[in-house]
Design a protein around this motif. Structure first.
Motif, PDB file in Angstrom:
ATOM      1  N   ASP A  26       0.839  -1.192   0.000  1.00  0.00           N
ATOM      2  CA  ASP A  26       0.000   0.000   0.000  1.00  0.00           C
ATOM      3  C   ASP A  26       0.875   1.244   0.000  1.00  0.00           C
ATOM      4  OD1 ASP A  26       0.860  -0.601   2.680  1.00  0.00           O
ATOM      5  OD2 ASP A  26      -0.510   0.935   3.381  1.00  0.00           O
ATOM      6  N   THR A  27       0.271   2.362  -0.302  1.00  0.00           N
ATOM      7  CA  THR A  27       1.008   3.620  -0.301  1.00  0.00           C
ATOM      8  C   THR A  27       0.292   4.620   0.598  1.00  0.00           C
ATOM      9  OG1 THR A  27      -0.211   4.579  -2.152  1.00  0.00           O
ATOM     10  CG2 THR A  27       1.707   3.214  -2.689  1.00  0.00           C
ATOM     11  N   GLY A  28       0.969   5.717   0.871  1.00  0.00           N
ATOM     12  CA  GLY A  28       0.378   6.736   1.737  1.00  0.00           C
ATOM     13  C   GLY A  28       0.406   8.102   1.094  1.00  0.00           C
ATOM     14  N   PRO A  29      -0.246   8.251  -0.086  1.00  0.00           N
ATOM     15  CA  PRO A  29      -0.252   9.573  -0.709  1.00  0.00           C
ATOM     16  C   PRO A  29      -0.870  10.592   0.240  1.00  0.00           C
ATOM     17  CG  PRO A  29      -1.929   8.168  -1.704  1.00  0.00           C
ATOM     18  CD  PRO A  29      -1.087   7.291  -0.823  1.00  0.00           C
ATOM     19  N   MET A  30      -0.362  11.814   0.174  1.00  0.00           N
ATOM     20  CA  MET A  30      -0.801  12.833   1.127  1.00  0.00           C
ATOM     21  C   MET A  30      -1.865  13.746   0.534  1.00  0.00           C
ATOM     22  SD  MET A  30       2.934  13.862   2.590  1.00  0.00           S
ATOM     23  CE  MET A  30       2.429  14.940   3.937  1.00  0.00           C
ATOM     24  N   ALA A  31      -2.637  14.323   1.430  1.00  0.00           N
ATOM     25  CA  ALA A  31      -3.611  15.355   1.056  1.00  0.00           C
ATOM     26  C   ALA A  31      -3.778  16.216   2.296  1.00  0.00           C
ATOM     27  CB  ALA A  31      -4.931  14.733   0.634  1.00  0.00           C
ATOM     28  N   ALA A  41      -8.024   0.028   5.773  1.00  0.00           N
ATOM     29  CA  ALA A  41      -7.927   1.317   5.067  1.00  0.00           C
ATOM     30  C   ALA A  41      -6.638   1.440   4.282  1.00  0.00           C
ATOM     31  CB  ALA A  41      -8.090   2.490   6.032  1.00  0.00           C
ATOM     32  N   LEU A  42      -6.195   0.330   3.687  1.00  0.00           N
ATOM     33  CA  LEU A  42      -4.984   0.375   2.875  1.00  0.00           C
ATOM     34  C   LEU A  42      -5.315   0.965   1.498  1.00  0.00           C
ATOM     35  CD1 LEU A  42      -3.198  -3.028   3.613  1.00  0.00           C
ATOM     36  CD2 LEU A  42      -3.064  -0.844   4.815  1.00  0.00           C
ATOM     37  N   TYR A  43      -4.357   1.667   0.949  1.00  0.00           N
ATOM     38  CA  TYR A  43      -4.531   2.240  -0.375  1.00  0.00           C
ATOM     39  C   TYR A  43      -3.572   1.521  -1.322  1.00  0.00           C
ATOM     40  CZ  TYR A  43      -5.552   5.699  -3.905  1.00  0.00           C
ATOM     41  OH  TYR A  43      -5.984   6.309  -5.052  1.00  0.00           O
ATOM     42  N   PRO A  44      -4.103   0.892  -2.390  1.00  0.00           N
ATOM     43  CA  PRO A  44      -3.298  -0.049  -3.172  1.00  0.00           C
ATOM     44  C   PRO A  44      -2.055   0.563  -3.820  1.00  0.00           C
ATOM     45  CG  PRO A  44      -5.597  -0.039  -3.903  1.00  0.00           C
ATOM     46  CD  PRO A  44      -5.457   1.060  -2.911  1.00  0.00           C
ATOM     47  N   ALA A  45      -1.002  -0.269  -3.860  1.00  0.00           N
ATOM     48  CA  ALA A  45       0.210   0.127  -4.575  1.00  0.00           C
ATOM     49  C   ALA A  45       0.164  -0.404  -6.006  1.00  0.00           C
ATOM     50  CB  ALA A  45       1.439  -0.415  -3.855  1.00  0.00           C
ATOM     51  N   ALA A  46      -0.802  -1.304  -6.275  1.00  0.00           N
ATOM     52  CA  ALA A  46      -0.931  -1.857  -7.629  1.00  0.00           C
ATOM     53  C   ALA A  46      -1.884  -0.989  -8.445  1.00  0.00           C
ATOM     54  CB  ALA A  46      -1.449  -3.287  -7.550  1.00  0.00           C
ATOM     55  N   SER A  58       3.078  18.557  -6.901  1.00  0.00           N
ATOM     56  CA  SER A  58       3.825  17.403  -6.429  1.00  0.00           C
ATOM     57  C   SER A  58       3.252  16.993  -5.077  1.00  0.00           C
ATOM     58  CB  SER A  58       5.304  17.783  -6.296  1.00  0.00           C
ATOM     59  OG  SER A  58       6.006  16.768  -5.647  1.00  0.00           O
ATOM     60  N   VAL A  59       3.295  15.693  -4.798  1.00  0.00           N
ATOM     61  CA  VAL A  59       2.687  15.203  -3.565  1.00  0.00           C
ATOM     62  C   VAL A  59       3.669  14.285  -2.848  1.00  0.00           C
ATOM     63  CG1 VAL A  59       0.886  13.610  -2.742  1.00  0.00           C
ATOM     64  CG2 VAL A  59       0.283  15.466  -4.285  1.00  0.00           C
ATOM     65  N   GLY A  60       3.623  14.315  -1.524  1.00  0.00           N
ATOM     66  CA  GLY A  60       4.488  13.446  -0.727  1.00  0.00           C
ATOM     67  C   GLY A  60       3.768  12.169  -0.330  1.00  0.00           C
ATOM     68  N   ASN A  61       4.480  11.309   0.341  1.00  0.00           N
ATOM     69  CA  ASN A  61       3.936  10.028   0.765  1.00  0.00           C
ATOM     70  C   ASN A  61       4.362   9.774   2.204  1.00  0.00           C
ATOM     71  OD1 ASN A  61       2.916   7.140  -0.034  1.00  0.00           O
ATOM     72  ND2 ASN A  61       4.893   6.803   0.963  1.00  0.00           N
ATOM     73  N   VAL A  62       3.435   9.281   3.014  1.00  0.00           N
ATOM     74  CA  VAL A  62       3.792   8.920   4.387  1.00  0.00           C
ATOM     75  C   VAL A  62       3.357   7.488   4.642  1.00  0.00           C
ATOM     76  CG1 VAL A  62       3.479   9.387   6.832  1.00  0.00           C
ATOM     77  CG2 VAL A  62       3.542  11.287   5.215  1.00  0.00           C
ATOM     78  N   GLY A  63       4.307   6.640   4.914  1.00  0.00           N
ATOM     79  CA  GLY A  63       3.990   5.269   5.270  1.00  0.00           C
ATOM     80  C   GLY A  63       3.779   4.373   4.065  1.00  0.00           C
ATOM     81  N   GLY A  64       3.078   3.310   4.287  1.00  0.00           N
ATOM     82  CA  GLY A  64       2.947   2.270   3.279  1.00  0.00           C
ATOM     83  C   GLY A  64       3.930   1.166   3.596  1.00  0.00           C
ATOM     84  N   SER A  65       3.571  -0.077   3.271  1.00  0.00           N
ATOM     85  CA  SER A  65       4.493  -1.150   3.608  1.00  0.00           C
ATOM     86  C   SER A  65       4.565  -2.200   2.519  1.00  0.00           C
ATOM     87  CB  SER A  65       4.121  -1.782   4.944  1.00  0.00           C
ATOM     88  OG  SER A  65       2.898  -2.448   4.830  1.00  0.00           O
TER      89      SER A  65
END
Lengths: 442, 309
Positions: free
Chosen positions: A154-159, A350-355, A307-314
């Motif tokens: 998953d990824t952690g795109p920010m908003a 509440a995971l956000y897919p990396a695929a 541009s957007v940052g990312n926090v977390g994801g595994s």
């Protein structure tokens, strides 16, 4: 009598030494017995068996779904403590003891440090074929140099989460740039000095801000690391937040502290610039804010080039000593890309897919009551495409973030400057790497 | 008893003591096993580990190797300003907190022990109660009382225009000291009180007949007679101070940076462990242990000098 006394003195001394030592003796690296050993390698013709250590809710169901879907590989799921609460220690110790599971849930920020401990298995020969299925920056997160250590889950795109009610009440437009964000902070303060635009950000939450600004912390040049935690780009980000601190528009409530949740709920903290999974955190612990909050894209440095940052994801990482790396990869790839199993993960964790293929899952188009019916994933879907893909984590993130947090905490509290935190973290990181013989480029 | 069996009186002395030794060994075995396994083994392992240095090469993406290099970690610790500062901080803490706490504990014990004291049981229990609260819980409670955003103490003082910066950089050490004192005074008081109870009544009676005041009895008879208890509690407190961890660790998150990751030596060692530098963490732990040992022995010697004569 004399000798008795001497004996007493020695005893007390020994006792003191023992007590003080044992306090840290446990922490000084004695390998901890870590439960079930990894299953032995597969016998010929029998399905490959492997164990998977993770903690995200819903993983157990994904494993069941995988086992039901084919007969070549049997995965056994064991739920462990979350990484920072002992899970990572368990994995590292088990790798040292030679009885680790084949797969472990490892956060992107920790993955490079794991690689630097020699705790991961390079599976690029199996994995590279699937590279195209993943969002680019997520793929980069499981790669160090040209080695691939697992599958991104998953990824952690920010908003920007913001208190819509507050902004409407004071007639303030939702900020699209960081300049506007600062203006909004001042307007809110003018309306009510108790309203702070945001709260302190530490370690990985702060990293997301640097990530967005393209202010890299680490990079690899040939055979050397480049450490740039205190680069000019990074200083710019720190100075921006410093100006908000100096203006008295940052709350003193530390993130994830009860005071922070209270502030989010009662309207004294107006925004949170953070990852997609923080929606769950806010909903869970700042219930008072229900119906007031909304999600908008994170403010931009340059509105023309968002541009957007990312926090977390595994990632599902392949741990050192895994005797069936190909089977391990097969499962890891399934966990990250199977639509049915992933839909369940969105609901449960509440995971956000990396695929890439999963970004259209119906679970991502639900209306959210807490955010007054907003389909918040729509925002994250847009934003995820803008995540900066250059980011790399360093080889000893616990050290880097510990030093950084020491300084950042002072900065946010007004006892120091945020910029100094960057400089100190940079110095300590470089020194640590050099003292251990790692190549650092100047 | 068959012929040839030695009678009791003819059993050679050595055999008796041999049997006794076996019995003693048997009784001591469980303790010895636990002591070896839980105390000595980790201790030796820590010392052993501290003699190695982590080495990596290139990008450091292969498993690190441990190189025998007995001085580097110790040299690093003694030249590490962060670690030295944490030692100094804890030393300062101990020099102030331990005497204050023991003075309070002794005072309380004397008050409860005094003849005119009423409801002794009640006061003994209430002063001991804080010790029953687990250290971490107590620290959490105090963190709420201290916190810049929630402190009810500051909320009460606000109308007077006073705000106490409990977690300010200059004050935070003493805020921690306050928690420790709150938690441990009662515990020490009980030990001192127990010692007071064992003073023979005739001595006190005699002093009273001689016209000694309550103050005189306390100062000239009671306190000297509970000296062993005072020394014991002082040594325990010195050791406890060196292990300072719970309270600052809990306060760290709300301290606004006043408490950093190396506030106390044990926190510094923990930070080194988190950063995967086990050998360095072991070295700092060994240094701390040796220092505490030296300090305790020195204290013991100094305080016992008088009774040597």
């Amino acid at each position: 009598m004399k000798s008795l006394k001497r004996w007493g003195i020695t005893t007390v001394g020994a006792l003191a030494a023992t007590l003080a030592l044992t306090a840290c003796g446990g922490a000084s690296g004695a390998p901890v017995e870590t439960g079930t050993p990894a299953p032995s390698s597969s016998e010929a013709a029998a399905p490959a068996e492997l164990t998977f250590w993770g903690w995200a809710p819903g993983y157990a169901d994904s494993v069941k779904a995988f086992n039901a879907s084919q007969s070549d590989v049997v995965v056994k799921y064991e739920e462990i403590q979350p990484g920072s609460r002992g899970g990572y220690e368990k994995m590292l110790n088990a790798v040292q003891a030679g009885n680790a599971a084949c797969l472990g849930q490892v956060g992107y920020e920790t993955l490079t440090s794991f690689a630097a401990q020699g705790a991961l298995e390079d599976v690029s020969q199996y994995a590279n074929a699937n590279q195209g299925e993943y969002v680019e920056f997520a793929w980069n997160s499981v790669k160090v140099g040209d080695k691939v250590f697992g599958a991104p889950v998953d990824t952690g795109p920010m908003a920007m989460y913001y208190n819509k009610e507050l902004f409407e009440k004071h007639n303030i437009e939702v900020p699209a740039t960081w300049d506007e964000y600062k203006t909004a902070a001042e307007k809110l303060k003018a309306a009510n000095p108790k309203i702070k635009i945001s709260s302190p950000y530490a370690n990985y939450d702060y990293a997301g801000m640097s990530w967005q600004a393209g202010a890299l912390w680490f990079g690899i040049e040939g055979d050397s690391w480049k450490v740039s935690v205190d680069s000019d780009e990074n200083k710019k980000v720190a100075e921006y937040w410093q100006s908000l601190v100096d203006a008295g528009t940052i709350s003193k409530a530390p993130m994830y502290d009860p005071a922070w949740f209270k502030g989010l709920g009662d309207g004294s903290i107006a925004t949170l610039v953070g990852a997609v999974w923080q929606a769950g955190v806010i909903k869970g612990d700042a219930a008072d804010g229900a119906g007031k909050w909304a999600v908008a894209p994170m403010p931009q440095w340059d509105a023309a080039n968002p541009s957007v940052g990312n926090v977390g994801g595994s990632a599902t990482a392949v741990l050192k000593g895994c005797e069936t790396p190909e089977a391990a990869w097969k499962f890891a790839n399934f966990l990250s890309t199977d639509a049915d199993s992933y839909g369940n993960l969105i609901d449960k964790a509440a995971l956000y897919p990396a695929a890439k293929a999963l970004l259209d899952l119906p679970q991502l188009t639900k209306e959210d009551k807490y955010f007054s019916g907003q389909k918040i994933f729509d925002v994250f879907k847009e934003e995820a495409l803008k995540v900066n893909t250059d980011w790399t984590w360093g080889p000893n993130m616990p050290l880097t973030t510990t030093k950084l947090d020491d300084g950042l905490n002072k900065g946010w509290a007004g006892n120091g400057k945020l910029v100094d935190a960057l400089v100190e973290a940079n110095t300590a990181t470089v020194e640590n790497m050099k003292s251990q013989g790692i190549n650092v480029a100047d | 008893m068959s012929v040839g069996t030695p009678t009791r009186s003819t059993i050679p002395k050595t055999r008796t003591s041999g049997r006794q030794a076996r019995t003693a060994a048997l009784l001591l075995a469980p303790f010895a096993v636990i002591f070896l396994g839980m105390y000595l083994a980790p201790l030796c392992f820590a010392v052993y580990r501290s003699l190695f240095v982590l080495k990596r090469d290139g990008l450091g993406l292969t498993a690190p190797t441990l190189v025998f290099d007995p001085f580097t970690n110790y040299l690093k610790a003694f030249t590490d300003p962060v670690f030295i500062e944490s030692l100094g901080r804890v030393l300062l803490f101990g020099v102030v907190q331990v005497p204050v706490m023991l003075a309070l504990a002794t005072g309380l014990a004397l008050l409860i022990d005094s003849r005119s004291a009423r409801a002794k049981g009640f006061f003994r229990l209430t002063s001991f109660l804080p010790y029953a609260v687990p250290g971490v819980i107590a620290a959490l409670m105090w963190s709420f009382l201290y916190s810049g955003t929630s402190s009810p103490i500051n909320a009460l003082l606000a109308p007077l225009g006073i705000e106490i910066p409990f977690l300010g950089q200059d004050m935070v050490l003493w805020s921690v000291a306050n928690i420790v004192t709150w938690g441990w005074t009662g515990y020490n008081m009980i030990i001192i009180y127990a010692a007071l109870q064992s003073i023979p009544g005739e001595i006190l009676e005699a002093a009273k007949i001689d016209g000694a005041s309550a103050w005189n009895i306390a100062w000239n008879i009671k306190i000297p007679m509970v000296r062993p208890a005072l020394i014991l509690t002082a040594v325990f407190s010195i050791i406890g101070t060196a292990q300072l961890y719970n309270e600052p660790k809990v306060l760290q998150s709300v301290s606004g940076g006043s408490i950093d990751s190396a506030f106390t030596p044990i926190m510094a060692a923990q930070a080194a462990t988190a950063a995967q530098n086990y050998p360095y963490a072991a070295a700092t732990s060994v240094i701390l242990a040796v220092l505490v040992g030296i300090l305790s022995i020195t204290f013991f010697k100094i305080t016992n000098r008088g009774s040597d004569a």
